[in-house]
Motif scaffolding. Structure first.
Motif, PDB file in Angstrom:
ATOM      1  N   ARG A  20       0.975  -1.306   0.040  1.00 43.66           N
ATOM      2  CA  ARG A  20       0.128   0.152  -0.056  1.00 43.66           C
ATOM      3  C   ARG A  20       0.687   1.318  -0.048  1.00 43.66           C
ATOM      4  O   ARG A  20       2.093   1.287   0.490  1.00 43.66           O
ATOM      5  CB  ARG A  20      -0.968   0.079   1.141  1.00 43.66           C
ATOM      6  N   PRO A  21       0.461   2.339  -0.420  1.00 43.04           N
ATOM      7  CA  PRO A  21       0.948   3.740  -0.341  1.00 43.04           C
ATOM      8  C   PRO A  21       1.271   3.906   1.031  1.00 43.04           C
ATOM      9  O   PRO A  21       0.524   3.559   2.071  1.00 43.04           O
ATOM     10  CB  PRO A  21      -0.021   4.625  -0.847  1.00 43.04           C
ATOM     11  N   ALA A  22       2.371   4.678   1.484  1.00 45.75           N
ATOM     12  CA  ALA A  22       2.629   5.082   2.814  1.00 45.75           C
ATOM     13  C   ALA A  22       2.353   6.582   2.842  1.00 45.75           C
ATOM     14  O   ALA A  22       3.120   7.594   2.266  1.00 45.75           O
ATOM     15  CB  ALA A  22       4.298   5.063   2.815  1.00 45.75           C
ATOM     16  N   GLU A  23       1.401   6.715   3.490  1.00 46.71           N
ATOM     17  CA  GLU A  23       0.892   7.969   3.905  1.00 46.71           C
ATOM     18  C   GLU A  23       1.568   8.618   5.310  1.00 46.71           C
ATOM     19  O   GLU A  23       1.858   8.032   6.146  1.00 46.71           O
ATOM     20  CB  GLU A  23      -0.605   7.594   4.046  1.00 46.71           C
ATOM     21  N   GLY A  24       1.616   9.828   4.880  1.00 48.61           N
ATOM     22  CA  GLY A  24       2.249  10.760   5.944  1.00 48.61           C
ATOM     23  C   GLY A  24       3.609  10.823   6.423  1.00 48.61           C
ATOM     24  O   GLY A  24       4.308  11.038   7.544  1.00 48.61           O
ATOM     25  N   VAL A  25       4.437  10.313   5.443  1.00 48.34           N
ATOM     26  CA  VAL A  25       5.772  10.503   5.547  1.00 48.34           C
ATOM     27  C   VAL A  25       6.333  11.825   5.225  1.00 48.34           C
ATOM     28  O   VAL A  25       6.160  12.244   3.936  1.00 48.34           O
ATOM     29  CB  VAL A  25       6.550   9.517   4.639  1.00 48.34           C
ATOM     30  N   ALA A  26       7.265  12.496   6.004  1.00 45.96           N
ATOM     31  CA  ALA A  26       7.733  13.726   5.882  1.00 45.96           C
ATOM     32  C   ALA A  26       8.675  13.819   4.927  1.00 45.96           C
ATOM     33  O   ALA A  26       9.457  12.968   5.055  1.00 45.96           O
ATOM     34  CB  ALA A  26       8.079  14.433   7.362  1.00 45.96           C
ATOM     35  N   ILE A  27       8.823  14.642   3.898  1.00 46.58           N
ATOM     36  CA  ILE A  27      10.028  14.703   2.863  1.00 46.58           C
ATOM     37  C   ILE A  27      10.679  16.095   2.972  1.00 46.58           C
ATOM     38  O   ILE A  27       9.883  17.020   2.785  1.00 46.58           O
ATOM     39  CB  ILE A  27       9.302  14.320   1.575  1.00 46.58           C
ATOM     40  N   SER A  28      11.928  16.099   3.179  1.00 41.96           N
ATOM     41  CA  SER A  28      12.456  17.322   2.625  1.00 41.96           C
ATOM     42  C   SER A  28      13.454  17.344   1.492  1.00 41.96           C
ATOM     43  O   SER A  28      14.041  16.259   1.034  1.00 41.96           O
ATOM     44  CB  SER A  28      13.472  17.509   3.942  1.00 41.96           C
ATOM     45  N   LEU A  29      13.487  18.712   0.880  1.00 34.79           N
ATOM     46  CA  LEU A  29      14.169  18.797  -0.464  1.00 34.79           C
ATOM     47  C   LEU A  29      15.142  19.674  -0.260  1.00 34.79           C
ATOM     48  O   LEU A  29      14.935  20.770   0.433  1.00 34.79           O
ATOM     49  CB  LEU A  29      13.077  19.195  -1.463  1.00 34.79           C
ATOM     50  N   SER A  30      16.410  19.288  -0.761  1.00 37.12           N
ATOM     51  CA  SER A  30      17.637  20.307  -0.694  1.00 37.12           C
ATOM     52  C   SER A  30      18.134  20.036  -2.153  1.00 37.12           C
ATOM     53  O   SER A  30      17.882  19.196  -2.771  1.00 37.12           O
ATOM     54  CB  SER A  30      18.612  19.798   0.344  1.00 37.12           C
ATOM     55  N   ALA A  31      19.057  21.249  -2.561  1.00 36.09           N
ATOM     56  CA  ALA A  31      19.468  21.029  -3.799  1.00 36.09           C
ATOM     57  C   ALA A  31      20.898  21.980  -3.765  1.00 36.09           C
ATOM     58  O   ALA A  31      21.265  22.768  -2.706  1.00 36.09           O
ATOM     59  CB  ALA A  31      18.399  22.082  -4.667  1.00 36.09           C
ATOM     60  N   ARG A  32      21.771  21.757  -4.651  1.00 38.65           N
ATOM     61  CA  ARG A  32      22.869  22.577  -4.863  1.00 38.65           C
ATOM     62  C   ARG A  32      23.541  22.736  -6.061  1.00 38.65           C
ATOM     63  O   ARG A  32      22.847  21.924  -7.050  1.00 38.65           O
ATOM     64  CB  ARG A  32      24.051  21.740  -3.849  1.00 38.65           C
ATOM     65  N   GLY A  33      23.962  23.694  -6.306  1.00 40.40           N
ATOM     66  CA  GLY A  33      24.377  24.153  -7.996  1.00 40.40           C
ATOM     67  C   GLY A  33      25.939  23.672  -8.149  1.00 40.40           C
ATOM     68  O   GLY A  33      26.843  24.638  -8.062  1.00 40.40           O
ATOM     69  N   GLY A  34      26.360  22.288  -8.150  1.00 39.62           N
ATOM     70  CA  GLY A  34      27.759  22.080  -8.321  1.00 39.62           C
ATOM     71  C   GLY A  34      28.302  20.905  -6.930  1.00 39.62           C
ATOM     72  O   GLY A  34      27.745  21.207  -6.195  1.00 39.62           O
ATOM     73  N   SER A  35      29.037  19.907  -7.368  1.00 40.34           N
ATOM     74  CA  SER A  35      29.525  19.211  -6.507  1.00 40.34           C
ATOM     75  C   SER A  35      30.233  19.843  -5.402  1.00 40.34           C
ATOM     76  O   SER A  35      30.196  19.192  -4.221  1.00 40.34           O
ATOM     77  CB  SER A  35      30.456  18.207  -7.174  1.00 40.34           C
ATOM     78  N   ASP A  36      30.607  20.873  -5.637  1.00 42.09           N
ATOM     79  CA  ASP A  36      31.430  21.727  -4.313  1.00 42.09           C
ATOM     80  C   ASP A  36      30.508  22.434  -3.516  1.00 42.09           C
ATOM     81  O   ASP A  36      31.102  23.056  -2.544  1.00 42.09           O
ATOM     82  CB  ASP A  36      32.503  22.159  -4.654  1.00 42.09           C
ATOM     83  N   ALA A  37      29.565  22.666  -4.206  1.00 42.55           N
ATOM     84  CA  ALA A  37      28.466  23.711  -3.401  1.00 42.55           C
ATOM     85  C   ALA A  37      27.827  23.247  -2.284  1.00 42.55           C
ATOM     86  O   ALA A  37      27.558  22.083  -2.124  1.00 42.55           O
ATOM     87  CB  ALA A  37      27.384  24.178  -4.409  1.00 42.55           C
ATOM     88  N   GLN A  38      27.399  24.119  -1.360  1.00 43.46           N
ATOM     89  CA  GLN A  38      26.915  23.952   0.012  1.00 43.46           C
ATOM     90  C   GLN A  38      25.457  23.455  -0.267  1.00 43.46           C
ATOM     91  O   GLN A  38      24.658  24.092  -1.267  1.00 43.46           O
ATOM     92  CB  GLN A  38      26.692  24.889   1.069  1.00 43.46           C
ATOM     93  N   TRP A  39      24.760  22.383   0.323  1.00 42.21           N
ATOM     94  CA  TRP A  39      23.232  22.180   0.175  1.00 42.21           C
ATOM     95  C   TRP A  39      22.457  23.173   0.580  1.00 42.21           C
ATOM     96  O   TRP A  39      22.654  23.814   1.793  1.00 42.21           O
ATOM     97  CB  TRP A  39      22.723  20.770   0.979  1.00 42.21           C
ATOM     98  N   GLN A  40      21.265  23.580   0.125  1.00 39.63           N
ATOM     99  CA  GLN A  40      20.358  24.666   0.495  1.00 39.63           C
ATOM    100  C   GLN A  40      19.029  23.884   0.442  1.00 39.63           C
ATOM    101  O   GLN A  40      18.452  23.329  -0.241  1.00 39.63           O
ATOM    102  CB  GLN A  40      20.114  25.638  -0.786  1.00 39.63           C
ATOM    103  N   ALA A  41      18.461  23.986   1.975  1.00 42.23           N
ATOM    104  CA  ALA A  41      17.378  23.362   2.267  1.00 42.23           C
ATOM    105  C   ALA A  41      16.318  24.247   1.424  1.00 42.23           C
ATOM    106  O   ALA A  41      16.079  25.431   1.618  1.00 42.23           O
ATOM    107  CB  ALA A  41      17.249  23.233   3.804  1.00 42.23           C
TER     108      ALA A  41
END
Length: 135
Positions: A20-41
């Motif tokens: 069954r689908p998993a309901e109510g799981v919190a998900i956070s998304l982060s991104a960066r622009g390049g392998s050496d860049a810092q993650w941005q939440a």
């Protein structure tokens, strides 16, 4: 923000231990622009009754890498009793530790190309997980 200069991301979760689908799981998304860049939440959301997360934040222009963080521990704690009723010898009732989840969180990192959409499903159970690029 032009869709030709940014990528987009969506996801859903299927709990394969109960099919069954998993309901109510919190998900956070982060991104960066390049392998050496810092993650941005960028923010996050939670899966709906169909296990889908349709409202993840937009990615900033120049994003090359994305990270999805799935908070699975709370989901397994909540569903542990439900799974036990559904399956007499459910894996969640055996040796999954004090929390009921061998993997209390799942972090998936992947590369993106501007203009592309990335659907990244998570197949989840108390003792393992799998991900892939969907459509």
């Amino acid at each position: 923000m032009s869709t030709e200069t940014t990528a987009s991301v969506s996801t859903h979760i299927l709990d394969t231990s109960v099919g069954r689908p998993a309901e109510g799981v919190a998900i956070s998304l982060s991104a960066r622009g390049g392998s050496d860049a810092q993650w941005q939440a960028l923010g996050g959301s939670a899966t709906d009754a169909d296990g889908r997360c349709k409202d993840l934040p937009a990615l900033p222009e120049g994003t090359t890498h994305v990270r999805l963080d799935f908070e699975t521990e709370a989901y397994f704690l909540k569903s542990k009793n439900q799974q036990a009723e559904a399956q007499q010898d459910a894996p969640a009732n055996r040796d999954s530790g004090a929390t009921g989840a061998f993997f209390p969180e799942v972090a998936i990192t992947f590369a993106v190309t501007p203009g592309e959409h990335y659907h990244v499903p998570l197949l989840l159970n108390p003792f393992g997980y799998s991900v892939y690029r969907g459509s």
